[in-house]
Design an enzyme around this catalytic site. Structure first.
Site, PDB file in Angstrom:
ATOM      1  N   GLU A  28      50.669  32.517  42.007  1.00  0.00           N
ATOM      2  CA  GLU A  28      49.250  32.816  42.204  1.00  0.00           C
ATOM      3  C   GLU A  28      48.604  33.016  40.830  1.00  0.00           C
ATOM      4  O   GLU A  28      49.196  33.594  39.944  1.00  0.00           O
ATOM      5  CB  GLU A  28      49.069  34.090  43.038  1.00  0.00           C
ATOM      6  CG  GLU A  28      49.672  34.025  44.418  1.00  0.00           C
ATOM      7  CD  GLU A  28      48.847  33.211  45.405  1.00  0.00           C
ATOM      8  OE1 GLU A  28      47.646  32.992  45.152  1.00  0.00           O
ATOM      9  OE2 GLU A  28      49.422  32.796  46.424  1.00  0.00           O
ATOM     10  N   ASP A  37      35.309  32.616  45.051  1.00  0.00           N
ATOM     11  CA  ASP A  37      36.234  31.642  45.617  1.00  0.00           C
ATOM     12  C   ASP A  37      35.443  30.812  46.622  1.00  0.00           C
ATOM     13  O   ASP A  37      35.163  31.256  47.737  1.00  0.00           O
ATOM     14  CB  ASP A  37      37.395  32.358  46.301  1.00  0.00           C
ATOM     15  CG  ASP A  37      38.415  31.401  46.900  1.00  0.00           C
ATOM     16  OD1 ASP A  37      38.133  30.185  47.001  1.00  0.00           O
ATOM     17  OD2 ASP A  37      39.491  31.873  47.287  1.00  0.00           O
TER      18      ASP A  37
END
Length: 168
Positions: A28, A37
């Site tokens: 990640e 996002d």
């Protein structure tokens, strides 16, 4: 035999620290400043944290690590303990693989999975193998997910790599 999986299991780290250090963090992207996002349509920070995140939020590396540990424990480990019978008695490497996969695809998917059923039946190698099936996004096999679920790459360990080392 995987030297890096063997070293990870010999590290003496507990489940959450092992998972975060050797699986979740390497795969990640960790960003200290909140970002939008667009895929999830939500403010995100650190290693994928979205709860309560606002524009311009900023965290240190240590705060991000602590946030990840808390999220892995509360939002993923505890639910897995409830939905996978005998979760805490599974080999540590299998627990870590299931925990990292849950962080990536959600606990519901892991709880309902063949991997969970095989783990409960003590078919540990089969459970490790079944985790690799979570390699698609939008119905398409994604190379990065294949690497994460299987044997990783030159710099990152894969879930299967760690999982199988601990169930021998």
């Amino acid at each position: 035999m995987s030297k890096r999986a063997k070293a990870a299991l010999a590290s003496g780290l507990g489940l959450v620290a092992l998972t975060a250090t050797y699986l979740t963090e390497p795969w990640e992207d960790t960003k200290n400043l909140a970002y939008w996002d667009a895929l999830g349509k939500v403010w995100t920070v650190c290693t994928g944290e979205t709860k309560g995140v606002k524009k311009d939020d900023r965290y240190t590396d240590a705060e991000c690590k602590e946030m990840l540990y808390e999220t892995l424990e509360k939002d993923y480990h505890r639910p897995l303990q409830k939905c996978v019978k005998g979760f805490d008695k599974l080999p540590l490497s299998l627990q870590a693989s299931l925990l990292d996969a849950a962080y990536n695809v959600g606990t519901g998917a892991i709880c309902r999975s063949t991997a969970a059923r095989r783990a409960e039946a003590k078919n540990y190698a089969g459970a490790c193998q079944a985790v690799t099936w979570f390699n698609k996004a939008g119905g398409k096999t994604i190379r990065g997910l294949v690497l994460r679920r299987e044997y990783g790459d030159a710099n990152r360990m894969g879930e299967l790599e760690l999982c199988l080392e601990g169930v021998k």
